[in-house]
Design a protein around this motif. Structure first.
Motif, PDB file in Angstrom:
ATOM      1  N   LEU A   1      40.845  41.172  51.357  1.00  0.00           N
ATOM      2  CA  LEU A   1      40.655  39.619  51.404  1.00  0.00           C
ATOM      3  C   LEU A   1      39.149  39.441  50.987  1.00  0.00           C
ATOM      4  CD1 LEU A   1      42.857  38.790  54.503  1.00  0.00           C
ATOM      5  CD2 LEU A   1      43.202  38.098  52.161  1.00  0.00           C
ATOM      6  N   LEU A   2      38.400  40.462  51.401  1.00  0.00           N
ATOM      7  CA  LEU A   2      36.781  40.105  51.171  1.00  0.00           C
ATOM      8  C   LEU A   2      36.462  40.395  49.786  1.00  0.00           C
ATOM      9  CD1 LEU A   2      35.426  42.564  54.214  1.00  0.00           C
ATOM     10  CD2 LEU A   2      35.433  39.869  54.147  1.00  0.00           C
ATOM     11  N   ALA A   3      37.272  41.393  49.105  1.00  0.00           N
ATOM     12  CA  ALA A   3      36.899  41.597  47.718  1.00  0.00           C
ATOM     13  C   ALA A   3      37.473  40.324  46.790  1.00  0.00           C
ATOM     14  CB  ALA A   3      37.216  42.789  47.202  1.00  0.00           C
ATOM     15  N   SER A   4      38.415  39.965  47.135  1.00  0.00           N
ATOM     16  CA  SER A   4      39.342  39.041  46.262  1.00  0.00           C
ATOM     17  C   SER A   4      38.524  37.559  46.101  1.00  0.00           C
ATOM     18  CB  SER A   4      40.485  38.630  46.950  1.00  0.00           C
ATOM     19  OG  SER A   4      40.551  37.779  48.085  1.00  0.00           O
ATOM     20  N   SER A   5      37.817  37.448  47.039  1.00  0.00           N
ATOM     21  CA  SER A   5      37.130  36.106  46.976  1.00  0.00           C
ATOM     22  C   SER A   5      35.512  36.469  45.973  1.00  0.00           C
ATOM     23  CB  SER A   5      36.146  35.750  48.168  1.00  0.00           C
ATOM     24  OG  SER A   5      35.363  36.982  48.782  1.00  0.00           O
TER      25      SER A   5
ATOM     26  N   VAL B   1      35.945  38.403  43.240  1.00  0.00           N
ATOM     27  CA  VAL B   1      36.456  38.635  41.797  1.00  0.00           C
ATOM     28  C   VAL B   1      36.804  37.143  41.354  1.00  0.00           C
ATOM     29  CG1 VAL B   1      38.609  39.172  40.581  1.00  0.00           C
ATOM     30  CG2 VAL B   1      37.629  40.781  42.199  1.00  0.00           C
ATOM     31  N   SER B   2      37.510  36.265  42.250  1.00  0.00           N
ATOM     32  CA  SER B   2      37.992  34.910  41.904  1.00  0.00           C
ATOM     33  C   SER B   2      36.666  34.102  41.662  1.00  0.00           C
ATOM     34  CB  SER B   2      38.659  34.238  43.056  1.00  0.00           C
ATOM     35  OG  SER B   2      38.005  34.039  44.078  1.00  0.00           O
ATOM     36  N   ALA B   3      35.344  34.353  42.236  1.00  0.00           N
ATOM     37  CA  ALA B   3      34.041  33.621  41.818  1.00  0.00           C
ATOM     38  C   ALA B   3      33.283  33.985  40.471  1.00  0.00           C
ATOM     39  CB  ALA B   3      33.161  33.699  42.933  1.00  0.00           C
ATOM     40  N   MET B   4      33.889  35.241  39.985  1.00  0.00           N
ATOM     41  CA  MET B   4      32.976  35.910  38.824  1.00  0.00           C
ATOM     42  C   MET B   4      33.473  35.196  37.440  1.00  0.00           C
ATOM     43  SD  MET B   4      33.344  39.863  39.255  1.00  0.00           S
ATOM     44  CE  MET B   4      32.495  40.722  40.770  1.00  0.00           C
ATOM     45  N   ASP B   5      32.222  34.985  36.652  1.00  0.00           N
ATOM     46  CA  ASP B   5      32.731  34.168  35.508  1.00  0.00           C
ATOM     47  C   ASP B   5      33.182  35.282  34.463  1.00  0.00           C
ATOM     48  OD1 ASP B   5      30.321  35.523  34.579  1.00  0.00           O
ATOM     49  OD2 ASP B   5      28.955  33.799  34.633  1.00  0.00           O
ATOM     50  N   LEU B   6      33.646  34.849  33.210  1.00  0.00           N
ATOM     51  CA  LEU B   6      34.058  35.786  32.390  1.00  0.00           C
ATOM     52  C   LEU B   6      33.051  36.743  31.812  1.00  0.00           C
ATOM     53  CD1 LEU B   6      36.584  36.537  30.346  1.00  0.00           C
ATOM     54  CD2 LEU B   6      35.329  34.930  28.708  1.00  0.00           C
TER      55      LEU B   6
ATOM     56  N   ILE C   1      47.854  37.637  46.463  1.00  0.00           N
ATOM     57  CA  ILE C   1      46.676  36.691  46.305  1.00  0.00           C
ATOM     58  C   ILE C   1      46.633  36.442  44.878  1.00  0.00           C
ATOM     59  CG2 ILE C   1      44.241  36.894  46.139  1.00  0.00           C
ATOM     60  CD1 ILE C   1      44.389  38.629  48.690  1.00  0.00           C
ATOM     61  N   PHE C   2      46.501  37.703  43.845  1.00  0.00           N
ATOM     62  CA  PHE C   2      46.432  37.340  42.431  1.00  0.00           C
ATOM     63  C   PHE C   2      47.591  36.551  41.803  1.00  0.00           C
ATOM     64  CE2 PHE C   2      43.058  40.170  43.677  1.00  0.00           C
ATOM     65  CZ  PHE C   2      41.773  39.587  42.974  1.00  0.00           C
ATOM     66  N   ILE C   3      48.766  36.960  42.237  1.00  0.00           N
ATOM     67  CA  ILE C   3      49.789  36.323  41.548  1.00  0.00           C
ATOM     68  C   ILE C   3      49.834  34.650  41.739  1.00  0.00           C
ATOM     69  CG2 ILE C   3      52.333  35.930  41.830  1.00  0.00           C
ATOM     70  CD1 ILE C   3      52.535  38.933  41.937  1.00  0.00           C
ATOM     71  N   GLY C   4      49.217  34.390  42.994  1.00  0.00           N
ATOM     72  CA  GLY C   4      49.112  33.187  43.118  1.00  0.00           C
ATOM     73  C   GLY C   4      47.978  32.358  42.712  1.00  0.00           C
ATOM     74  N   MET C   5      47.071  33.145  42.510  1.00  0.00           N
ATOM     75  CA  MET C   5      45.765  32.534  41.983  1.00  0.00           C
ATOM     76  C   MET C   5      45.533  32.673  40.449  1.00  0.00           C
ATOM     77  SD  MET C   5      41.910  34.022  43.313  1.00  0.00           S
ATOM     78  CE  MET C   5      42.158  35.649  42.287  1.00  0.00           C
TER      79      MET C   5
ATOM     80  N   LEU D   1      43.787  40.237  26.334  1.00  0.00           N
ATOM     81  CA  LEU D   1      43.914  39.494  27.438  1.00  0.00           C
ATOM     82  C   LEU D   1      42.625  39.347  28.302  1.00  0.00           C
ATOM     83  CD1 LEU D   1      46.972  38.882  28.594  1.00  0.00           C
ATOM     84  CD2 LEU D   1      46.607  40.355  30.147  1.00  0.00           C
ATOM     85  N   HIS D   2      42.658  37.931  29.015  1.00  0.00           N
ATOM     86  CA  HIS D   2      41.314  37.811  29.797  1.00  0.00           C
ATOM     87  C   HIS D   2      41.324  38.679  30.918  1.00  0.00           C
ATOM     88  CE1 HIS D   2      38.875  35.471  32.471  1.00  0.00           C
ATOM     89  NE2 HIS D   2      38.970  34.245  31.588  1.00  0.00           N
ATOM     90  N   PRO D   3      39.895  39.120  31.084  1.00  0.00           N
ATOM     91  CA  PRO D   3      40.080  40.136  32.296  1.00  0.00           C
ATOM     92  C   PRO D   3      40.693  39.732  33.632  1.00  0.00           C
ATOM     93  CG  PRO D   3      37.850  39.909  31.024  1.00  0.00           C
ATOM     94  CD  PRO D   3      38.994  39.004  30.630  1.00  0.00           C
ATOM     95  N   ILE D   4      40.574  38.653  34.010  1.00  0.00           N
ATOM     96  CA  ILE D   4      41.139  38.245  35.297  1.00  0.00           C
ATOM     97  C   ILE D   4      42.679  38.227  35.383  1.00  0.00           C
ATOM     98  CG2 ILE D   4      41.249  35.595  34.588  1.00  0.00           C
ATOM     99  CD1 ILE D   4      40.314  37.145  38.248  1.00  0.00           C
ATOM    100  N   ALA D   5      43.316  38.177  33.976  1.00  0.00           N
ATOM    101  CA  ALA D   5      44.472  38.052  33.908  1.00  0.00           C
ATOM    102  C   ALA D   5      45.236  39.557  34.327  1.00  0.00           C
ATOM    103  CB  ALA D   5      45.154  37.740  32.402  1.00  0.00           C
ATOM    104  N   ALA D   6      44.460  40.433  34.002  1.00  0.00           N
ATOM    105  CA  ALA D   6      44.866  42.061  34.349  1.00  0.00           C
ATOM    106  C   ALA D   6      45.086  42.157  35.678  1.00  0.00           C
ATOM    107  CB  ALA D   6      43.818  42.858  33.773  1.00  0.00           C
ATOM    108  N   PHE D   7      44.546  41.554  36.740  1.00  0.00           N
ATOM    109  CA  PHE D   7      44.497  41.736  38.328  1.00  0.00           C
ATOM    110  C   PHE D   7      45.872  41.531  38.609  1.00  0.00           C
ATOM    111  CE2 PHE D   7      39.991  41.947  37.613  1.00  0.00           C
ATOM    112  CZ  PHE D   7      39.513  42.745  38.416  1.00  0.00           C
ATOM    113  N   PRO D   8      46.480  40.511  38.414  1.00  0.00           N
ATOM    114  CA  PRO D   8      48.058  40.461  38.940  1.00  0.00           C
ATOM    115  C   PRO D   8      48.944  41.191  38.269  1.00  0.00           C
ATOM    116  CG  PRO D   8      47.369  38.461  37.515  1.00  0.00           C
ATOM    117  CD  PRO D   8      46.158  39.185  37.782  1.00  0.00           C
ATOM    118  N   ILE D   9      48.626  42.040  37.019  1.00  0.00           N
ATOM    119  CA  ILE D   9      49.529  42.657  36.407  1.00  0.00           C
ATOM    120  C   ILE D   9      49.428  43.999  36.860  1.00  0.00           C
ATOM    121  CG2 ILE D   9      50.044  43.867  34.344  1.00  0.00           C
ATOM    122  CD1 ILE D   9      49.282  41.293  32.790  1.00  0.00           C
ATOM    123  N   MET D  10      48.259  44.401  37.063  1.00  0.00           N
ATOM    124  CA  MET D  10      47.980  45.976  37.645  1.00  0.00           C
ATOM    125  C   MET D  10      48.258  46.015  39.303  1.00  0.00           C
ATOM    126  SD  MET D  10      43.900  46.213  37.305  1.00  0.00           S
ATOM    127  CE  MET D  10      42.794  45.332  38.428  1.00  0.00           C
TER     128      MET D  10
END
Length: 302
Positions: A251-255, A257-262, A96-100, A204-213
């Motif tokens: 899947l429920l949580a990923s939506s 995270v993706s909707a959160m602002d910085l 999910i996060f590598i694609g998003m 790093l932008h906080p959202i960028a940490a998700f695909p890495i970890m």
């Protein structure tokens, strides 16, 4: 192209793992050795834990607390069960996060590899580590880091957090840090919160940490879980339950995270760090009390 190839490799790894897991589950069933673990109870716990995991909290501590309180999993099988349960949820997270999230491949790939190498190399040497010392040092360090994060959020301390990749000295620090976090996974210290915190402090932008970890954890879990399954040191019923229901929580949580602002993501990072520090301190205190109880003289009867 590179990210597509990486996602394909994760999918292939997941399919191989599913075959290995189902064969092991079927063999135990045929031999009459399949555990009587309540499938839907464990599955629901796994769904909830992996919902939190996707937010960066981590799932091992949450599942362990439930399993011990409800006496669902034999302690002897707990490490293998937790490792086996995390494979498909973490691969789902990574896909999910590598694609998003468009994190730079020159940051993502070296950090994933360094964590996997750290876990592999660390398995040989961590037996000499004092787990209690690691816990209390990590808890103290994370509290300091949390203080810096909240000071930055309140405008009291300059703190970065916009880049989608690292280079030069910052990348070298990140690779070395992820190697260390991979090593520490062998003593039960999760990778998510330390990795997220380190990357955030490096700018790093906080959202960028998700695909890495999540990519790091997915790669690690494919190897570690396979070892436990080959040795038979896992609860097959519990692993299959979370393999089925855990990805739903992701899947429920990923939506969310993706909707959160910085700003929201920065507060989330701070909250995760505080929770992780408390969890490590609680584990340190619990084991210390257990050791004291074991060493206390028992009353004689006679």
């Amino acid at each position: 192209m590179l990210m597509t190839l990486l996602r394909c490799l994760f999918v292939a790894g997941a399919l191989v793992y599913i075959v290995i897991l189902l064969r092991a589950w079927w063999q135990r069933r045929e031999d009459g050795k399949l555990e009587s673990t309540p499938f839907w109870t464990v599955g629901a716990i796994g769904c909830f834990a992996n919902f939190l995991d996707t937010l960066g909290v981590g799932s091992f501590a949450v599942k362990t607390a439930f399993y011990k309180h409800l006496r669902l999993i034999d302690d002897r099988l707990l490490p293998g069960t937790l490792n086996g349960q995390c494979v498909l949820p973490t691969i789902t997270q990574a896909l999910i996060f590598i694609g998003m999230v468009r994190v730079e491949p020159t940051t993502l790939l070296p950090m994933m590899v360094s964590a996997a190498v750290g876990a592999a190399v660390g398995a040989r040497y961590v037996s000499s580590f004092d787990r209690q010392t690691v816990r209390i040092v990590m808890a103290s360090s994370l509290l300091v880091v949390a203080g810096l994060i909240f000071a930055g959020l309140l405008g009291l301390f300059p703190l970065g957090g916009e880049a989608m990749g690292l280079s030069g000295g910052k990348l070298a620090i990140a690779i070395a840090g992820n190697f260390l976090f991979g090593v520490l996974m062998n003593v039960g210290i999760g990778l998510f919160a330390p990795c997220m915190t380190m990357l955030y402090l490096l700018g790093l932008h906080p959202i960028a940490a998700f695909p890495i970890m999540m990519g790091s954890a997915a790669l690690l879990s494919l190897f570690s879980a396979g070892t436990f399954i080959r040795r038979g040191a896992f609860d097959a019923q519990a692993v299959v339950a979370v393999a089925l229901l855990g990805p739903i929580g992701v899947l429920l949580a990923s939506s969310l995270v993706s909707a959160m602002d910085l700003a929201m993501l920065k507060w989330l990072v701070g909250a995760v760090v505080i929770y992780t520090a408390w969890s490590m301190y609680a584990a340190w205190r619990g084991e210390r009390r257990q050791r004291a109880a074991d060493l206390s003289p028992q009353p004689s009867h006679g």
